[in-house]
Motif scaffolding. Structure first.
Motif, PDB file in Angstrom:
ATOM      1  N   PHE A  59      61.960  44.813  41.888  1.00 45.18           N
ATOM      2  CA  PHE A  59      61.734  44.612  43.324  1.00 45.18           C
ATOM      3  C   PHE A  59      62.459  43.347  43.749  1.00 45.18           C
ATOM      4  CE2 PHE A  59      58.790  42.686  46.639  1.00 45.18           C
ATOM      5  CZ  PHE A  59      59.342  43.427  47.686  1.00 45.18           C
ATOM      6  N   ASN A  60      63.390  43.496  44.679  1.00 48.96           N
ATOM      7  CA  ASN A  60      64.140  42.363  45.221  1.00 48.96           C
ATOM      8  C   ASN A  60      63.619  42.064  46.611  1.00 48.96           C
ATOM      9  OD1 ASN A  60      66.116  40.646  46.455  1.00 48.96           O
ATOM     10  ND2 ASN A  60      67.539  41.227  44.819  1.00 48.96           N
ATOM     11  N   ALA A  61      63.027  40.895  46.780  1.00 48.19           N
ATOM     12  CA  ALA A  61      62.417  40.519  48.056  1.00 48.19           C
ATOM     13  C   ALA A  61      63.283  39.547  48.840  1.00 48.19           C
ATOM     14  CB  ALA A  61      61.044  39.904  47.802  1.00 48.19           C
ATOM     15  N   GLY A  62      64.577  39.527  48.535  1.00 47.81           N
ATOM     16  CA  GLY A  62      65.463  38.585  49.206  1.00 47.81           C
ATOM     17  C   GLY A  62      65.463  38.715  50.721  1.00 47.81           C
ATOM     18  N   ALA A  63      65.220  39.917  51.227  1.00 48.05           N
ATOM     19  CA  ALA A  63      65.230  40.136  52.678  1.00 48.05           C
ATOM     20  C   ALA A  63      63.853  39.966  53.309  1.00 48.05           C
ATOM     21  CB  ALA A  63      65.749  41.545  52.982  1.00 48.05           C
ATOM     22  N   PHE A  64      62.841  39.638  52.484  1.00 44.09           N
ATOM     23  CA  PHE A  64      61.476  39.541  52.998  1.00 44.09           C
ATOM     24  C   PHE A  64      61.002  38.091  53.012  1.00 44.09           C
ATOM     25  CE2 PHE A  64      61.593  43.755  50.796  1.00 44.09           C
ATOM     26  CZ  PHE A  64      61.609  44.520  51.953  1.00 44.09           C
ATOM     27  N   SER A  65      59.987  37.832  53.811  1.00 45.23           N
ATOM     28  CA  SER A  65      59.420  36.494  53.895  1.00 45.23           C
ATOM     29  C   SER A  65      58.549  36.193  52.685  1.00 45.23           C
ATOM     30  CB  SER A  65      58.586  36.361  55.176  1.00 45.23           C
ATOM     31  OG  SER A  65      57.530  37.301  55.170  1.00 45.23           O
ATOM     32  N   SER A  66      58.265  34.920  52.473  1.00 41.74           N
ATOM     33  CA  SER A  66      57.348  34.530  51.405  1.00 41.74           C
ATOM     34  C   SER A  66      55.960  35.077  51.693  1.00 41.74           C
ATOM     35  CB  SER A  66      57.271  33.005  51.298  1.00 41.74           C
ATOM     36  OG  SER A  66      58.491  32.467  50.891  1.00 41.74           O
ATOM     37  N   GLY A  67      55.190  35.308  50.642  1.00 41.39           N
ATOM     38  CA  GLY A  67      53.822  35.750  50.818  1.00 41.39           C
ATOM     39  C   GLY A  67      53.378  36.734  49.764  1.00 41.39           C
ATOM     40  N   PHE A  68      52.176  37.254  49.954  1.00 42.04           N
ATOM     41  CA  PHE A  68      51.598  38.222  49.028  1.00 42.04           C
ATOM     42  C   PHE A  68      52.156  39.611  49.288  1.00 42.04           C
ATOM     43  CE2 PHE A  68      48.309  34.942  49.383  1.00 42.04           C
ATOM     44  CZ  PHE A  68      48.061  34.689  48.059  1.00 42.04           C
ATOM     45  N   TYR A  69      52.374  40.342  48.204  1.00 38.64           N
ATOM     46  CA  TYR A  69      52.757  41.752  48.278  1.00 38.64           C
ATOM     47  C   TYR A  69      51.945  42.511  47.233  1.00 38.64           C
ATOM     48  CZ  TYR A  69      56.587  40.284  51.254  1.00 38.64           C
ATOM     49  OH  TYR A  69      57.319  39.760  52.289  1.00 38.64           O
ATOM     50  N   PHE A  70      51.771  43.801  47.473  1.00 35.95           N
ATOM     51  CA  PHE A  70      51.000  44.652  46.575  1.00 35.95           C
ATOM     52  C   PHE A  70      51.868  45.824  46.136  1.00 35.95           C
ATOM     53  CE2 PHE A  70      48.137  42.636  49.576  1.00 35.95           C
ATOM     54  CZ  PHE A  70      47.173  42.086  48.757  1.00 35.95           C
ATOM     55  N   TYR A  71      51.852  46.123  44.839  1.00 39.06           N
ATOM     56  CA  TYR A  71      52.622  47.270  44.359  1.00 39.06           C
ATOM     57  C   TYR A  71      51.672  48.299  43.760  1.00 39.06           C
ATOM     58  CZ  TYR A  71      52.480  44.676  39.860  1.00 39.06           C
ATOM     59  OH  TYR A  71      52.093  43.987  38.736  1.00 39.06           O
ATOM     60  N   THR A  72      51.964  49.567  44.044  1.00 37.40           N
ATOM     61  CA  THR A  72      51.058  50.657  43.689  1.00 37.40           C
ATOM     62  C   THR A  72      51.791  51.730  42.901  1.00 37.40           C
ATOM     63  OG1 THR A  72      49.732  50.286  45.682  1.00 37.40           O
ATOM     64  CG2 THR A  72      49.509  52.429  44.598  1.00 37.40           C
ATOM     65  N   LEU A  73      51.200  52.123  41.775  1.00 33.85           N
ATOM     66  CA  LEU A  73      51.701  53.235  40.981  1.00 33.85           C
ATOM     67  C   LEU A  73      50.830  54.454  41.258  1.00 33.85           C
ATOM     68  CD1 LEU A  73      53.604  54.253  38.665  1.00 33.85           C
ATOM     69  CD2 LEU A  73      51.766  53.637  37.076  1.00 33.85           C
ATOM     70  N   ASP A  74      51.470  55.564  41.610  1.00 30.59           N
ATOM     71  CA  ASP A  74      50.779  56.818  41.888  1.00 30.59           C
ATOM     72  C   ASP A  74      51.431  57.897  41.025  1.00 30.59           C
ATOM     73  OD1 ASP A  74      49.728  59.188  42.882  1.00 30.59           O
ATOM     74  OD2 ASP A  74      49.759  58.520  44.972  1.00 30.59           O
ATOM     75  N   ALA A  75      50.672  58.404  40.052  1.00 35.58           N
ATOM     76  CA  ALA A  75      51.215  59.405  39.136  1.00 35.58           C
ATOM     77  C   ALA A  75      50.115  60.361  38.709  1.00 35.58           C
ATOM     78  CB  ALA A  75      51.838  58.736  37.907  1.00 35.58           C
ATOM     79  N   GLU A  76      50.213  61.598  39.121  1.00 36.42           N
ATOM     80  CA  GLU A  76      49.281  62.662  38.714  1.00 36.42           C
ATOM     81  C   GLU A  76      47.813  62.275  38.914  1.00 36.42           C
ATOM     82  OE1 GLU A  76      49.983  64.370  34.916  1.00 36.42           O
ATOM     83  OE2 GLU A  76      52.135  64.638  35.246  1.00 36.42           O
ATOM     84  N   GLY A  77      47.520  61.696  40.059  1.00 32.03           N
ATOM     85  CA  GLY A  77      46.148  61.318  40.364  1.00 32.03           C
ATOM     86  C   GLY A  77      45.757  59.928  39.912  1.00 32.03           C
ATOM     87  N   PHE A  78      46.566  59.302  39.059  1.00 27.35           N
ATOM     88  CA  PHE A  78      46.334  57.907  38.668  1.00 27.35           C
ATOM     89  C   PHE A  78      46.908  57.006  39.755  1.00 27.35           C
ATOM     90  CE2 PHE A  78      48.035  53.975  36.917  1.00 27.35           C
ATOM     91  CZ  PHE A  78      46.950  53.457  36.224  1.00 27.35           C
ATOM     92  N   VAL A  79      46.078  56.143  40.315  1.00 28.90           N
ATOM     93  CA  VAL A  79      46.527  55.213  41.350  1.00 28.90           C
ATOM     94  C   VAL A  79      46.010  53.830  41.003  1.00 28.90           C
ATOM     95  CG1 VAL A  79      46.500  54.608  43.789  1.00 28.90           C
ATOM     96  CG2 VAL A  79      46.498  57.017  43.112  1.00 28.90           C
ATOM     97  N   GLN A  80      46.918  52.866  40.895  1.00 30.36           N
ATOM     98  CA  GLN A  80      46.510  51.491  40.625  1.00 30.36           C
ATOM     99  C   GLN A  80      47.420  50.543  41.389  1.00 30.36           C
ATOM    100  OE1 GLN A  80      46.550  50.178  36.505  1.00 30.36           O
ATOM    101  NE2 GLN A  80      45.022  48.613  36.898  1.00 30.36           N
ATOM    102  N   THR A  81      46.826  49.444  41.873  1.00 27.52           N
ATOM    103  CA  THR A  81      47.552  48.449  42.652  1.00 27.52           C
ATOM    104  C   THR A  81      47.390  47.082  42.026  1.00 27.52           C
ATOM    105  OG1 THR A  81      47.205  49.691  44.706  1.00 27.52           O
ATOM    106  CG2 THR A  81      47.776  47.367  44.927  1.00 27.52           C
ATOM    107  N   LYS A  82      48.460  46.300  42.025  1.00 28.15           N
ATOM    108  CA  LYS A  82      48.406  44.918  41.579  1.00 28.15           C
ATOM    109  C   LYS A  82      49.055  44.018  42.636  1.00 28.15           C
ATOM    110  CE  LYS A  82      48.095  45.753  36.599  1.00 28.15           C
ATOM    111  NZ  LYS A  82      46.796  45.091  36.411  1.00 28.15           N
TER     112      LYS A  82
END
Length: 331
Positions: free
Chosen positions: A302-325
């Motif tokens: 993930f390259n955030a060069g075009a985004f502002s500083s701050g918190f971001y959340f990433y989510t994996l969704d695979a065959e009903g498994f969903v988790q965010t960090k």
């Protein structure tokens, strides 16, 4: 004392000699229905968050910034922990690290926080205690506030020297959050629009095993809380490896990052995968993966060069498994 010195001391003397166990603080909590169990359990792993950095700050009262001497204002919160294994056997000599934000949603030690505030060089609201012979330790702190995208929560690790049993975080009962946010110390920021159910990490009104049992303390005007950490000793002396039969989303690295970071994940079988990134308002800002992937360990950048500083959340969704960090971009 540096990290090498700590590890050498642990090896030679044991944790009890190197880190004297503090006197347990009283935290009497009536049964609130939170974290009640009929058997012992394994505390769920959750995202570490972007603010863990001090592995040597051993203290019971974590309200003060030791660099400036400033004591953080907030409603008093006594947190009593107990570490047990899956057979309910208390675990002595376990390091319990905790860290959380202040009443205004700010963590110590980092720039680029809500409102552009920089707390670099500060260490308020973080500390370490060692469990006693009954697996217990305690901290004196303040009730944490909230920041965009998150409800009030506390991060923690349970570890033996440098080897981690569990890294996770716990929430608070929502009725207490509402009461706290309405008090004069917290009211300026208003009520949080998020709940445990809509929080990007917990996604549940009462996330199983991850809600601290608390009760008002009429003497201090604050709260007392208790929390049990269940660990799997036989396989828990190292950061957990992927289960060959389970999907897994790992913490990004580096974290904090600028401008790019790597997100690892594991697939037990060939699967349709979506890996997305959202900002604190819940808007999708990047789609990193949206395709069939073979089984095994994968990484996305993930390259955030075009985004502002701050918190971001990433989510994996695979065959009903969903988790965010959670991750932190600092320019």
């Amino acid at each position: 004392m540096n990290r090498r010195g700590i590890l050498k001391g642990i090896s030679a003397l044991g944790l009890g000699a190197l880190f004297p166990v503090g006197r347990l603080l009283e935290a009497t909590v009536q049964n609130t229905g939170k974290q009640s169990r009929t058997s012992c359990f394994l505390t769920p792993q959750e995202t570490e968050g972007p603010f863990y950095f001090d592995t040597t700050l051993v203290r019971q009262d974590i309200t003060q910034d030791t660099k400036s001497g400033v004591v953080k204002a907030g409603l008093p919160l006594v947190m009593a922990f107990r570490v047990v294994d899956l057979n309910c056997v208390p675990m002595p000599n376990v390091l319990v690290d905790i860290w959380h934000c202040d009443k205004d949603g700010l963590y110590s030690g980092f720039p680029g926080q809500p409102g552009g505030i920089n707390t670099s060089g500060q260490n308020f609201l973080r500390g370490i205690q060692v469990t006693d012979a009954d697996g217990r330790c305690s901290f004196r702190s303040i009730y944490p506030g909230w920041y965009p995208g998150r409800v009030s929560h506390v991060h923690f690790k349970a570890r033996l020297s440098s080897n981690t049993y569990v890294t996770s975080q716990f929430a608070f009962p929502e009725e207490f959050n509402k009461d706290v946010y309405a008090t004069p110390l917290y009211a300026a920021r208003g009520q949080n629009t998020l709940t445990n159910a809509t929080d990007m990490i917990f996604r549940d009104p009462e996330p199983e095993g991850l809600v601290m049992a608390i009760a008002p303390n009429t003497t201090t005007g604050g709260y007392d809380g208790t929390f049990t950490i269940g660990v799997k000793v036989t396989t828990g002396l190292k950061d957990p490896a992927p289960d060959a039969d389970s999907f897994a989303l790992r913490q990004n690295f580096p974290n904090p990052f600028n401008p790019s970071t790597t997100i690892p994940y594991f697939l037990p079988r060939r699967s349709r995968v979506k890996l997305t990134v959202h900002d604190v308002a819940g808007r999708e800002v990047a789609s990193l993966v949206d395709e069939l992937k073979a089984s095994g360990v994968h990484e996305a950048t993930f390259n955030a060069g075009a985004f502002s500083s701050g918190f971001y959340f990433y989510t994996l969704d695979a065959e009903g498994f969903v988790q965010t960090k959670e991750m932190l971009h600092l320019k």
